[in-house]
Motif scaffolding. Structure first.
Motif, PDB file in Angstrom:
ATOM      1  N   LYS A 127       0.828  -1.200   0.000  1.00 12.10           N
ATOM      2  CA  LYS A 127       0.000   0.000   0.000  1.00 12.10           C
ATOM      3  C   LYS A 127       0.871   1.262   0.000  1.00 12.10           C
ATOM      4  O   LYS A 127       2.023   1.235   0.433  1.00 12.10           O
ATOM      5  N   ILE A 128       0.278   2.344  -0.483  1.00 15.24           N
ATOM      6  CA  ILE A 128       0.973   3.625  -0.577  1.00 15.24           C
ATOM      7  C   ILE A 128       0.266   4.606   0.354  1.00 15.24           C
ATOM      8  O   ILE A 128      -0.958   4.757   0.300  1.00 15.24           O
ATOM      9  N   VAL A 129       1.023   5.263   1.219  1.00 17.91           N
ATOM     10  CA  VAL A 129       0.456   6.212   2.179  1.00 17.91           C
ATOM     11  C   VAL A 129       1.026   7.603   1.901  1.00 17.91           C
ATOM     12  O   VAL A 129       2.248   7.770   1.773  1.00 17.91           O
TER      13      VAL A 129
ATOM     14  N   LEU B 170     -11.021   1.548   5.356  1.00 22.98           N
ATOM     15  CA  LEU B 170     -10.440   2.235   4.202  1.00 22.98           C
ATOM     16  C   LEU B 170      -9.013   1.760   3.938  1.00 22.98           C
ATOM     17  O   LEU B 170      -8.605   1.592   2.785  1.00 22.98           O
ATOM     18  N   LEU B 171      -8.263   1.545   5.010  1.00 19.71           N
ATOM     19  CA  LEU B 171      -6.888   1.061   4.875  1.00 19.71           C
ATOM     20  C   LEU B 171      -6.856  -0.316   4.219  1.00 19.71           C
ATOM     21  O   LEU B 171      -5.977  -0.612   3.409  1.00 19.71           O
ATOM     22  N   ALA B 172      -7.826  -1.162   4.565  1.00 16.60           N
ATOM     23  CA  ALA B 172      -7.878  -2.508   3.995  1.00 16.60           C
ATOM     24  C   ALA B 172      -8.247  -2.474   2.512  1.00 16.60           C
ATOM     25  O   ALA B 172      -7.745  -3.273   1.720  1.00 16.60           O
ATOM     26  N   GLU B 173      -9.092  -1.512   2.124  1.00 18.88           N
ATOM     27  CA  GLU B 173      -9.602  -1.479   0.753  1.00 18.88           C
ATOM     28  C   GLU B 173      -8.729  -0.665  -0.190  1.00 18.88           C
ATOM     29  O   GLU B 173      -8.707  -0.923  -1.393  1.00 18.88           O
ATOM     30  N   GLY B 174      -8.035   0.340   0.328  1.00 20.33           N
ATOM     31  CA  GLY B 174      -7.354   1.299  -0.535  1.00 20.33           C
ATOM     32  C   GLY B 174      -5.986   0.855  -1.015  1.00 20.33           C
ATOM     33  O   GLY B 174      -5.289   0.081  -0.364  1.00 20.33           O
TER      34      GLY B 174
ATOM     35  N   ARG C 287      -0.465   3.173  15.521  1.00 21.57           N
ATOM     36  CA  ARG C 287       0.080   2.991  16.869  1.00 21.57           C
ATOM     37  C   ARG C 287       0.227   1.520  17.232  1.00 21.57           C
ATOM     38  O   ARG C 287       1.175   1.138  17.889  1.00 21.57           O
ATOM     39  N   ARG C 288      -0.702   0.696  16.803  1.00 20.29           N
ATOM     40  CA  ARG C 288      -0.643  -0.743  17.077  1.00 20.29           C
ATOM     41  C   ARG C 288      -0.295  -1.483  15.791  1.00 20.29           C
ATOM     42  O   ARG C 288      -0.908  -2.474  15.427  1.00 20.29           O
ATOM     43  N   TRP C 289       0.734  -0.986  15.095  1.00 17.96           N
ATOM     44  CA  TRP C 289       1.054  -1.497  13.768  1.00 17.96           C
ATOM     45  C   TRP C 289       1.461  -2.966  13.788  1.00 17.96           C
ATOM     46  O   TRP C 289       1.254  -3.689  12.806  1.00 17.96           O
ATOM     47  N   MET C 290       2.005  -3.448  14.905  1.00 12.70           N
ATOM     48  CA  MET C 290       2.446  -4.841  14.948  1.00 12.70           C
ATOM     49  C   MET C 290       1.261  -5.807  14.908  1.00 12.70           C
ATOM     50  O   MET C 290       1.417  -6.978  14.556  1.00 12.70           O
ATOM     51  N   LYS C 291       0.063  -5.326  15.265  1.00 12.66           N
ATOM     52  CA  LYS C 291      -1.123  -6.181  15.280  1.00 12.66           C
ATOM     53  C   LYS C 291      -2.094  -5.862  14.143  1.00 12.66           C
ATOM     54  O   LYS C 291      -3.174  -6.442  14.085  1.00 12.66           O
ATOM     55  N   ARG C 292      -1.700  -4.949  13.251  1.00 16.93           N
ATOM     56  CA  ARG C 292      -2.566  -4.563  12.133  1.00 16.93           C
ATOM     57  C   ARG C 292      -1.863  -4.898  10.825  1.00 16.93           C
ATOM     58  O   ARG C 292      -0.937  -4.202  10.399  1.00 16.93           O
ATOM     59  N   LYS C 293      -2.316  -5.976  10.199  1.00 14.70           N
ATOM     60  CA  LYS C 293      -1.607  -6.522   9.043  1.00 14.70           C
ATOM     61  C   LYS C 293      -1.578  -5.554   7.866  1.00 14.70           C
ATOM     62  O   LYS C 293      -0.608  -5.542   7.099  1.00 14.70           O
ATOM     63  N   HIS C 294      -2.614  -4.729   7.711  1.00 14.62           N
ATOM     64  CA  HIS C 294      -2.638  -3.821   6.565  1.00 14.62           C
ATOM     65  C   HIS C 294      -1.643  -2.675   6.737  1.00 14.62           C
ATOM     66  O   HIS C 294      -1.162  -2.122   5.741  1.00 14.62           O
ATOM     67  N   VAL C 295      -1.333  -2.297   7.976  1.00 17.12           N
ATOM     68  CA  VAL C 295      -0.289  -1.292   8.199  1.00 17.12           C
ATOM     69  C   VAL C 295       1.067  -1.869   7.809  1.00 17.12           C
ATOM     70  O   VAL C 295       1.916  -1.168   7.251  1.00 17.12           O
ATOM     71  N   LYS C 296       1.261  -3.160   8.073  1.00 10.15           N
ATOM     72  CA  LYS C 296       2.514  -3.808   7.714  1.00 10.15           C
ATOM     73  C   LYS C 296       2.711  -3.910   6.203  1.00 10.15           C
ATOM     74  O   LYS C 296       3.833  -4.111   5.735  1.00 10.15           O
TER      75      LYS C 296
ATOM     76  N   PHE D 247       5.839   5.262   1.642  1.00  7.55           N
ATOM     77  CA  PHE D 247       5.313   6.249   2.596  1.00  7.55           C
ATOM     78  C   PHE D 247       5.812   7.624   2.175  1.00  7.55           C
ATOM     79  O   PHE D 247       7.013   7.869   2.093  1.00  7.55           O
ATOM     80  N   ILE D 248       4.858   8.515   1.890  1.00  9.26           N
ATOM     81  CA  ILE D 248       5.195   9.846   1.396  1.00  9.26           C
ATOM     82  C   ILE D 248       4.756  10.880   2.414  1.00  9.26           C
ATOM     83  O   ILE D 248       3.574  10.933   2.771  1.00  9.26           O
TER      84      ILE D 248
END
Length: 358
Positions: free
Chosen positions: A280-282, A324-328, A343-352, A357-358
């Motif tokens: 994903k692109i942020v 939105l993070l899961a779909e985008g 903040r809880r990126w270790m438990k959120r697979k879509h953040v991983k 990252f821009i």
């Protein structure tokens, strides 16, 4: 100490009510048995240590051993584990994993227990950081550990160790110390001086050699400006991290678009969907107004050249933003909105799955 009327050398059991004074003195005289020993003893072994016969109407040593064993395991005890990550050569991020290792009793601990977390230098002379950690009853009963993350200054020469100290706000002798070692610690390279602007032949849009990217820029300009030309390889032909600092209206957004197009180009060439190119692109902007303008622009421009692309804008509502993070594919938002998500990126697979990252 003044409130409880005890010295640190006395047994922590003095902080509980209902234990006879003679038993407390008996325990304190057994200097060979530390508090850690009592924690690892069985009720029978504790009964042998406090064997004094009956005291008035008190219970027998064996029954008292059971009571003391229970109180020992209700005394607040937390275990620490630290993960250290360098951010720059002068600051590090410490992620502290806190595990509860005692039995919660509402009559003793009420609804919450407060702890102070200090980060001390190697000599213990300086407090580099302080955090307040409040453990609530409902959280104490969870099996998962608790995470606390903070940034601490780092000084040169690199010290051998920092000490992370956790101290209870009200329980004497409730303390945990964790050495955070810097052995084999790799710091980022020192920042090189700023890049001089070079006199280069402007790069033509056709040199992108990928039709969707050529179509994306062709409607706006035919050649990249001097700054875009100088950083072209870094943004479109490299996977290295880049910091670009340039004046307003110098074409920085086009450089970000180059990096996004490179991501999509690489994903079309990748054969494995686990390839990082599918990530994903942020895009983070300081204000909502900038996010809104960029969102409207990219939703149309990227949507016209790349099929099924999902450009989404964060709302600030956590559950909505997780969806939105899961779909985008391209996620836009402010730093505050992204902070709540990551903040809880270790438990959120879509953040991983974020790979740009821009």
């Amino acid at each position: 100490m003044v409130e409880i009327r005890m010295w640190p050398s006395m047994t922590p059991l003095r902080q509980f009510k209902g234990i006879h004074e003679e038993i407390l003195r008996k325990i304190e005289k057994k200097e060979q048995f530390t508090w850690e020993h009592f924690y690892n003893m069985t009720p029978q072994e504790i009964g042998e240590v406090i064997k004094v016969g009956k005291i008035g109407n008190s219970l027998s040593p064996n029954k008292m051993g059971n009571i003391i064993h229970k109180l020992v395991h209700q005394f607040p005890r937390l275990e620490l584990k630290a993960f250290i990550q360098p951010i720059t050569r002068t600051c590090i991020r410490i992620t502290l994993e806190i595990t509860v290792d005692f039995q919660w009793n509402p009559q003793i601990h009420a609804h919450a227990e407060t702890f102070h977390i200090f980060v001390e230098d190697v000599d213990g002379d300086m407090i580099l950081h302080h955090e307040l950690f409040v453990l609530k009853e409902r959280d104490a009963k969870k099996e998962d550990g608790h995470e606390l993350s903070f940034v601490v200054a780092l000084y040169e020469p690199l010290p051998p160790v920092y000490f992370v100290r956790l101290v209870s706000d009200k329980w004497i002798r409730c303390e945990a110390v964790l050495p955070a070692s810097f052995r084999n610690f790799i710091l980022p390279d020192k920042f090189p001086p700023q890049t001089e602007k070079q006199d280069m032949t402007p790069i033509k849009v056709e040199e992108l050699m990928w039709n969707p990217a050529i179509e994306f820029f062709k409607e706006r300009f035919d050649v990249f400006n001097s700054i875009q030309t100088q950083v072209f390889k870094s943004f479109f032909q490299s996977k290295e991290s880049v910091f670009l600092g340039a004046p307003t209206s110098s074409g920085k957004t086009a450089c970000a678009e180059l990096a996004i197009l490179k991501q999509f180009r690489d994903s079309t060439l990748a054969e494995d969907e686990n390839d990082i190119s599918f990530g994903k692109i942020v895009y983070i902007a300081p204000m909502d107004s900038i996010v809104n303008v960029t969102y409207d622009d990219w939703k149309e421009s990227f949507g016209n050249i790349i099929e099924d692309i999902q450009v989404v804008r964060l709302t600030g509502i956590l559950q909505t933003d997780l969806k939105l993070l899961a779909e985008g594919n391209i996620i836009l938002g402010t730093s505050e909105q992204w902070d709540a998500l990551s903040r809880r990126w270790m438990k959120r697979k879509h953040v991983k799955k974020v790979s740009l990252f821009i």
